[in-house]
Write a protein that holds these residues in place. Sequence first.
Motif, mmCIF file in Angstrom:
data_model
loop_
_atom_site.group_PDB
_atom_site.id
_atom_site.type_symbol
_atom_site.label_atom_id
_atom_site.label_comp_id
_atom_site.label_asym_id
_atom_site.label_seq_id
_atom_site.Cartn_x
_atom_site.Cartn_y
_atom_site.Cartn_z
ATOM 1 N N ALA A 158 -6.557 44.237 15.986
ATOM 2 C CA ALA A 158 -5.286 43.608 16.335
ATOM 3 C C ALA A 158 -4.128 44.338 15.658
ATOM 4 C CB ALA A 158 -5.300 42.143 15.922
ATOM 5 N N SER A 159 -2.978 44.201 16.221
ATOM 6 C CA SER A 159 -1.790 44.873 15.697
ATOM 7 C C SER A 159 -1.271 44.221 14.415
ATOM 8 C CB SER A 159 -0.678 44.868 16.760
ATOM 9 O OG SER A 159 -0.348 43.529 17.130
ATOM 10 N N GLN A 160 -1.684 42.969 14.156
ATOM 11 C CA GLN A 160 -1.266 42.267 12.941
ATOM 12 C C GLN A 160 -2.472 41.543 12.326
ATOM 13 O OE1 GLN A 160 2.865 40.503 13.028
ATOM 14 N NE2 GLN A 160 2.463 40.420 15.242
ATOM 15 N N ASN A 161 -2.350 41.232 11.028
ATOM 16 C CA ASN A 161 -3.429 40.545 10.324
ATOM 17 C C ASN A 161 -3.343 39.036 10.587
ATOM 18 O OD1 ASN A 161 -4.459 42.922 9.160
ATOM 19 N ND2 ASN A 161 -3.011 42.797 7.446
ATOM 20 N N TYR A 162 -3.806 38.644 11.757
ATOM 21 C CA TYR A 162 -3.720 37.239 12.152
ATOM 22 C C TYR A 162 -4.721 36.379 11.363
ATOM 23 C CZ TYR A 162 -0.991 38.770 16.204
ATOM 24 O OH TYR A 162 -0.037 39.310 17.015
ATOM 25 N N VAL A 163 -4.265 35.222 10.914
ATOM 26 C CA VAL A 163 -5.124 34.200 10.306
ATOM 27 C C VAL A 163 -4.720 32.859 10.904
ATOM 28 C CG1 VAL A 163 -5.497 35.450 8.145
ATOM 29 C CG2 VAL A 163 -3.544 33.869 8.346
ATOM 30 N N MET A 164 -5.641 31.929 10.899
ATOM 31 C CA MET A 164 -5.294 30.594 11.402
ATOM 32 C C MET A 164 -4.444 29.853 10.389
ATOM 33 S SD MET A 164 -5.581 28.620 14.017
ATOM 34 C CE MET A 164 -6.978 29.308 14.915
ATOM 35 N N LEU A 165 -4.837 29.955 9.107
ATOM 36 C CA LEU A 165 -4.105 29.329 8.011
ATOM 37 C C LEU A 165 -4.001 30.320 6.863
ATOM 38 C CD1 LEU A 165 -6.009 25.893 7.906
ATOM 39 C CD2 LEU A 165 -3.786 26.295 8.994
ATOM 40 N N LYS A 166 -2.905 30.325 6.164
ATOM 41 C CA LYS A 166 -2.783 31.165 4.981
ATOM 42 C C LYS A 166 -3.376 30.445 3.781
ATOM 43 C CE LYS A 166 1.299 33.901 6.256
ATOM 44 N NZ LYS A 166 2.678 34.284 5.880
ATOM 45 N N GLY A 167 -4.183 31.178 2.988
ATOM 46 C CA GLY A 167 -4.761 30.600 1.792
ATOM 47 C C GLY A 167 -3.777 30.620 0.642
ATOM 48 N N ALA A 168 -4.225 30.094 -0.522
ATOM 49 C CA ALA A 168 -3.360 30.010 -1.694
ATOM 50 C C ALA A 168 -3.266 31.333 -2.440
ATOM 51 C CB ALA A 168 -3.865 28.917 -2.635
ATOM 52 N N GLY A 169 -4.103 32.303 -2.067
ATOM 53 C CA GLY A 169 -4.110 33.583 -2.764
ATOM 54 C C GLY A 169 -3.111 34.574 -2.200
ATOM 55 N N ASN A 170 -3.472 35.851 -2.274
ATOM 56 C CA ASN A 170 -2.601 36.919 -1.796
ATOM 57 C C ASN A 170 -2.614 36.952 -0.265
ATOM 58 O OD1 ASN A 170 -1.086 39.220 -1.425
ATOM 59 N ND2 ASN A 170 -2.702 40.625 -2.090
ATOM 60 N N SER A 171 -1.522 36.520 0.339
ATOM 61 C CA SER A 171 -1.438 36.475 1.807
ATOM 62 C C SER A 171 -0.430 37.478 2.348
ATOM 63 C CB SER A 171 -1.092 35.068 2.280
ATOM 64 O OG SER A 171 0.164 34.667 1.739
ATOM 65 N N ALA A 172 -0.117 38.484 1.540
ATOM 66 C CA ALA A 172 0.872 39.481 1.963
ATOM 67 C C ALA A 172 0.389 40.189 3.222
ATOM 68 C CB ALA A 172 1.101 40.498 0.845
ATOM 69 N N GLY A 173 1.244 40.289 4.195
ATOM 70 C CA GLY A 173 0.911 40.973 5.437
ATOM 71 C C GLY A 173 0.185 40.117 6.448
ATOM 72 N N GLN A 174 -0.219 38.893 6.074
ATOM 73 C CA GLN A 174 -0.924 38.015 7.004
ATOM 74 C C GLN A 174 0.072 37.250 7.887
ATOM 75 O OE1 GLN A 174 -3.478 35.492 4.674
ATOM 76 N NE2 GLN A 174 -4.855 37.159 4.078
ATOM 77 N N VAL A 175 -0.347 37.014 9.100
ATOM 78 C CA VAL A 175 0.498 36.292 10.056
ATOM 79 C C VAL A 175 -0.299 35.124 10.623
ATOM 80 C CG1 VAL A 175 1.782 36.432 12.220
ATOM 81 C CG2 VAL A 175 1.741 38.400 10.671
ATOM 82 N N GLU A 176 0.226 33.917 10.455
ATOM 83 C CA GLU A 176 -0.462 32.761 11.019
ATOM 84 C C GLU A 176 -0.353 32.783 12.545
ATOM 85 O OE1 GLU A 176 0.288 28.880 9.645
ATOM 86 O OE2 GLU A 176 -0.309 29.281 7.567
ATOM 87 N N ILE A 177 -1.433 32.384 13.185
ATOM 88 C CA ILE A 177 -1.464 32.362 14.643
ATOM 89 C C ILE A 177 -0.464 31.342 15.172
ATOM 90 C CG2 ILE A 177 -2.906 31.626 16.586
ATOM 91 C CD1 ILE A 177 -5.240 33.066 15.216
ATOM 92 N N GLY A 178 0.343 31.791 16.093
ATOM 93 C CA GLY A 178 1.366 30.948 16.701
ATOM 94 C C GLY A 178 2.162 31.786 17.683
ATOM 95 N N VAL A 179 2.877 31.136 18.564
ATOM 96 C CA VAL A 179 3.647 31.851 19.586
ATOM 97 C C VAL A 179 5.099 31.398 19.558
ATOM 98 C CG1 VAL A 179 1.660 32.230 21.101
ATOM 99 C CG2 VAL A 179 3.009 30.134 21.338
ATOM 100 N N SER A 180 5.927 32.266 20.110
ATOM 101 C CA SER A 180 7.346 31.953 20.270
ATOM 102 C C SER A 180 7.822 32.601 21.556
ATOM 103 C CB SER A 180 8.147 32.478 19.067
ATOM 104 O OG SER A 180 8.115 33.901 19.040
ATOM 105 N N SER A 181 9.066 32.421 21.850
ATOM 106 C CA SER A 181 9.600 32.985 23.085
ATOM 107 C C SER A 181 9.554 34.508 23.103
ATOM 108 C CB SER A 181 11.040 32.505 23.287
ATOM 109 O OG SER A 181 11.841 32.867 22.161
ATOM 110 N N SER A 182 9.474 35.120 21.903
ATOM 111 C CA SER A 182 9.452 36.581 21.823
ATOM 112 C C SER A 182 8.044 37.161 21.760
ATOM 113 C CB SER A 182 10.258 37.041 20.605
ATOM 114 O OG SER A 182 9.688 36.530 19.415
#
Length: 331
Positions: A209-233
């Motif tokens: 994938a083009s981004q580090n998708y996760v369903m939920l971000k954990g309490a640790g190092n989440s730098a660069g992670q993107v939670e799954i979700g959509v927007s108009s863009s």
Amino acid sequence: MTIYRRTSVDAALYVLRDIGRDMTKTQRQVSTGLRVEKASDNGAYWAISSTLRSDQSAQSAIRDALGLAAATMGVAYTAVDSAIDLVSQIKAKLVAATESGVDKEKVNADIEQLKDQLRSVTQSASFNGDNWVAIDDSDDPSKPRQIPASFTRFSDGSVRVDTLSYEVDLAPVGSTSSKDARYLVDDRTTGSGEYGALTSQYFATEAGASQNYVMLKGAGNSAGQVEIGVSSSTTEDEVNEMITVVDMMLNQMTTVGSAFGALETRISMQSDFAQSLDDAFSRGISRLVDADMEEQSSRLRALQTQQQLGLQSLNIANASYDTVRQLFQNL
């Protein structure tokens, strides 16, 4: 002339003494239900039964541990099952977002609600303070979770407590991958969420994938992670990537659920065996030390009758002795 022998009286006394001793023993067996109550009754049987009682107590503790584990596993499996249903709904929402003309902002609002419910499910899946679907800094994911399963005594007298392990909970070999996500959420501050199916970025990495998708971000190092979700863009390609990642997460969650289900079944089988073993111990101890209540009750009644007859015999003997003594006094 002196009369110095009372043979008939002494004989009656000896008989009564023996009957009294037997009655005391029989009454004790009837009152306690045991024919071997102490070591003096039968040293070998007493030693064996004492060891068996000790082992039976250990087996009872094992059964309690298995019962607690069964309840914990039941809660964990229920949480995984609910989480799979929620993630499936999120996947369906993402598929709907690929349709033209769909308001992605409204779709995302539904996804956010489902993600909040996911977090709630994983956090509340705790029984007696033990959570098997979410880990934090108090947990070590490199060590398997184990449950006391059996107590074994060997012929040399040594003992061992065997355990059941969470089969998916294996120490990682080599570099971490999505297969190490054997929990739902990894909230350790020392990690990056890699041991949680919902918090691991390795699904996105392995999917390319083009981004580090996760369903939920954990309490640790989440730098660069993107939670799954959509927007108009959000582009259609990005939505398709998210669908692929979510599908991989679902496969791993199914694996975790299968492992929980298998362990729950094993716990149930082991608990049934432990109960059968406890019953066998009880029967074995009973054969060694328990009194036959019907036999001892009958024996007690017989001894009571013998005691009455013995007393009558003693009275007769004493009466005969007195008669003879009086005859000699009249000479």
